[in-house]
Design an enzyme around this catalytic site. Structure first.
Site, PDB file in Angstrom:
ATOM      1  N   CYS A   6      -5.619   2.010   5.229  1.00 47.06           N
ATOM      2  CA  CYS A   6      -6.716   1.049   6.340  1.00 47.06           C
ATOM      3  C   CYS A   6      -6.169   0.881   7.413  1.00 47.06           C
ATOM      4  CB  CYS A   6      -6.466  -0.175   5.926  1.00 47.06           C
ATOM      5  SG  CYS A   6      -4.519  -0.545   5.280  1.00 47.06           S
ATOM      6  N   GLU A  30       0.222   3.826   1.466  1.00 53.08           N
ATOM      7  CA  GLU A  30       0.298   4.890   3.018  1.00 53.08           C
ATOM      8  C   GLU A  30       1.328   3.879   3.784  1.00 53.08           C
ATOM      9  OE1 GLU A  30      -3.170   5.076   1.095  1.00 53.08           O
ATOM     10  OE2 GLU A  30      -2.368   3.033   1.611  1.00 53.08           O
ATOM     11  N   HIS A  32       0.523  -0.861  -0.071  1.00 54.08           N
ATOM     12  CA  HIS A  32       0.137  -0.586  -0.025  1.00 54.08           C
ATOM     13  C   HIS A  32       0.694   1.160   0.200  1.00 54.08           C
ATOM     14  CE1 HIS A  32      -3.294  -2.392   2.172  1.00 54.08           C
ATOM     15  NE2 HIS A  32      -3.437  -2.982   0.965  1.00 54.08           N
ATOM     16  N   CYS A  90      -2.048   0.484   7.587  1.00 50.99           N
ATOM     17  CA  CYS A  90      -1.151   1.934   6.841  1.00 50.99           C
ATOM     18  C   CYS A  90      -1.547   3.272   8.277  1.00 50.99           C
ATOM     19  CB  CYS A  90      -1.519   2.546   6.129  1.00 50.99           C
ATOM     20  SG  CYS A  90      -1.672   1.254   4.325  1.00 50.99           S
TER      21      CYS A  90
END
Length: 157
Positions: A88, A60, A58, A91
């Protein structure tokens, strides 16, 4: 959560562009960037979950890891992560561990879950819920530019 600041729009638009780049590369449409306390761009990242075959790829998380490796605590605390979509839980926790001070997002996790037909439980726990339990305060601003951010997701899920 507080409303985005007027200067946030510039960075959110860039995060949305990054999400479009990720989708064009065959990945999930998410993009993020980190802006330092002085307003300088520190890092950018795209989602590469598909192309890297890595569920943790991800943007992030990549930025939070970068911040933990490259910023001292004071600089991290003064930095802001801009994301095309609300983080999420994974993250969000990485932001806590890296000491980042603020999150500004375009598309809310709730809106994305709705677009996905509720298929992704990882968004059921909001970033604010994770940050509420953090050892330091993380400011959250958003959603903003939701309809623009949603465009990269239309037809993907």
């Amino acid at each position: 959560m507080t409303a985005p600041h007027p200067e946030d729009e510039r960075w959110l638009r860039r995060a949305i562009e990054l999400s479009e780049d990720a989708r064009a590369a065959g990945d999930q449409p998410f993009g993020s960037l980190l802006v330092g306390p002085d307003g300088e761009l520190l890092a950018e990242a795209l989602n590469t979950v598909v192309t890297d075959d890595d569920v943790s790829a991800h943007p992030e998380l990549k930025i939070a890891v970068w911040a933990g490796q490259n910023l001292d605590r004071e600089r991290a605390a003064g930095s802001t992560m801009y994301t095309s979509c609300e983080n999420c839980a994974m993250c969000s926790a990485a932001m806590v561990w890296s000491g980042l001070g603020a999150l500004v997002f375009a598309l809310s996790g709730a809106s994305l879950m709705e677009m996905q037909g509720g298929r992704h439980d990882s968004l059921a726990l909001s970033s604010s819920e994770v940050f509420d339990r953090a050892s330091h305060r993380i400011e959250v601003r958003g959603p903003a530019l939701e309809s623009l951010a949603a465009e990269a997701h239309r037809g993907y899920w």
